[in-house]
Design an enzyme around this catalytic site. Sequence first.
Site, mmCIF file in Angstrom:
data_model
loop_
_atom_site.group_PDB
_atom_site.id
_atom_site.type_symbol
_atom_site.label_atom_id
_atom_site.label_comp_id
_atom_site.label_asym_id
_atom_site.label_seq_id
_atom_site.Cartn_x
_atom_site.Cartn_y
_atom_site.Cartn_z
ATOM 1 N N ARG A 46 -24.841 -33.915 -13.746
ATOM 2 C CA ARG A 46 -24.824 -32.897 -13.108
ATOM 3 C C ARG A 46 -25.470 -32.582 -11.646
ATOM 4 N NH1 ARG A 46 -27.261 -28.079 -13.232
ATOM 5 N NH2 ARG A 46 -28.135 -28.519 -15.364
ATOM 6 N N TYR A 100 -2.858 -25.154 -0.254
ATOM 7 C CA TYR A 100 -2.658 -25.357 -1.581
ATOM 8 C C TYR A 100 -2.782 -24.004 -2.436
ATOM 9 C CZ TYR A 100 -3.308 -27.313 -6.162
ATOM 10 O OH TYR A 100 -3.211 -27.755 -7.637
ATOM 11 N N ASP A 172 -8.500 -29.888 3.883
ATOM 12 C CA ASP A 172 -7.884 -30.636 2.818
ATOM 13 C C ASP A 172 -7.148 -31.641 3.209
ATOM 14 O OD1 ASP A 172 -6.760 -31.235 0.575
ATOM 15 O OD2 ASP A 172 -6.799 -29.114 -0.294
ATOM 16 N N LYS A 197 -4.535 -37.081 -6.691
ATOM 17 C CA LYS A 197 -3.344 -37.479 -6.014
ATOM 18 C C LYS A 197 -3.508 -38.848 -5.538
ATOM 19 C CE LYS A 197 -2.859 -33.441 -6.708
ATOM 20 N NZ LYS A 197 -2.962 -32.062 -6.027
HETATM 21 C C1 PLP Z 1 -3.669 -31.108 -6.287
HETATM 22 C C2 PLP Z 1 -4.338 -30.457 -4.903
HETATM 23 C C3 PLP Z 1 -5.464 -29.544 -4.903
HETATM 24 C C4 PLP Z 1 -6.114 -29.260 -6.182
HETATM 25 O O1 PLP Z 1 -6.778 -30.369 -6.920
HETATM 26 P P1 PLP Z 1 -6.997 -30.393 -8.511
HETATM 27 O O2 PLP Z 1 -7.534 -31.912 -8.409
HETATM 28 O O3 PLP Z 1 -5.544 -30.417 -9.000
HETATM 29 O O4 PLP Z 1 -7.840 -29.573 -8.536
HETATM 30 C C5 PLP Z 1 -6.018 -29.224 -3.619
HETATM 31 N N1 PLP Z 1 -5.426 -29.616 -2.409
HETATM 32 C C6 PLP Z 1 -4.069 -30.231 -2.573
HETATM 33 C C7 PLP Z 1 -3.408 -30.340 -1.046
HETATM 34 C C8 PLP Z 1 -3.601 -30.658 -3.856
HETATM 35 O O5 PLP Z 1 -2.371 -31.426 -3.596
#
Ligand code: PLP
Length: 378
Positions: A46, A100, A172, A197
């Site tokens: 953690r 998102y 992001d 992703k």
């Molecule tokens: C999928 C996604 C997230 C969230 O990610 P998780 O791993 O599902 O928590 C955040 N930002 C973007 C652009 C995403 O495509």
Amino acid sequence: MTKLNKHSVCIHTGEIKDEQFGGAVSPIFMSSSYPFLEVEQKRYPRYFNTPNQEVIARKIAVLEQAEAGLTFASGMAAISTTLLALLKPGDHVVFQNEIYGGTYNLICKDFDQLGIQYSFTDGVAVNDFESKIKSNTKIIYIETPSNPLLTITDIKAVAQLAQNNGIITVIDNTFASPINQNPILLGIDVVIHSATKYLGGHSDILAGVVVSQQNIIDQIFQKGIILGGNLSDFMCYLLERSIKTLGVRIEKHNNNAMDIALFLNNHSKVNAVYYPGLANHPNHHIAKKQMNGFGGMLSFKLDQSINQTEFKNRFKIIKPTMSLGGVETTILKPTLTSHALLSEEDRCKQGITDNLWRLSVGIEDIEDLKNDLNQALI
Ligand SMILES: *Cc1c(COP(=O)(O)O)cnc(C)c1O
């Protein structure tokens, strides 16, 4: 050691040397118990500092040219921990209008209760951000390319605006991946990825990462050890394995998506294509300036003459599934999935209409993808 280029960083940077047996890959260290040192230095899962967690943090930090990083159990754990670490009651955040859905929910459901103020921009031009800045604005938060219309925000211009006003910038960077876009070089402070992703890339890992300068990472770390959103060592191992091929995968995603975008752009049953690599994309010139490649995501509007349910059911290899960034091509309809919770009015304002489809272009042979699309577009 000499400075490595991106593909080599993907493969080598941060790896753990197998001292015991001399094996070629990082061993997995599953221990949750390590010698007691000082409280802040103890090793504990953690505390984001097991050997396997540090491999991922190091790799992404070097790929993004950041000082330090942390590895989380999901993209949302990375996003929520970062925002909660950097904000306190009374602070204000300017969020880009297209972000998102999970991030949007965090803001709309929890920020009022936490006493954190926020504004969404009306667009992605610099003055859309500037007009929302207040005396207590602490963060500007952007996402580019955005979901699902692949809108492009001028990263350098927004970073400059924020710096002039003493505001921290958070991006992001999930859709671009660290191969296609490195926001820190453009002046951004904090870069977040949903590693679920492209970094994971095989639709079988949930993870997130944050990279920044050391003093910001220290603050996120302090909140992170309380919230407990670290990634397990086993998943770190899988993610390290995935990232080794990130460079080659992204090159193929870029090439395939460009080909598919051109193909759809010329197809009589497609009314519009949204891809930052196309010259007709409204912000193509900005994308060209700030991206090394245009990525694997695109969306398009189907002609009304096509029955949409039949369209979806015709695919032979393209999968109608959620999520994105995997080696396989997937397709979805944002009004039924990622943006289903928005009101129709809000969706329309953003241009997310009922005939919009989003494609995550995989790394299959391009002829097979074109054939599959072609036989579905009738
Ligand atoms: C999928 C996604 C997230 C969230 O990610 P998780 O791993 O599902 O928590 C955040 N930002 C973007 C652009 C995403 O495509």
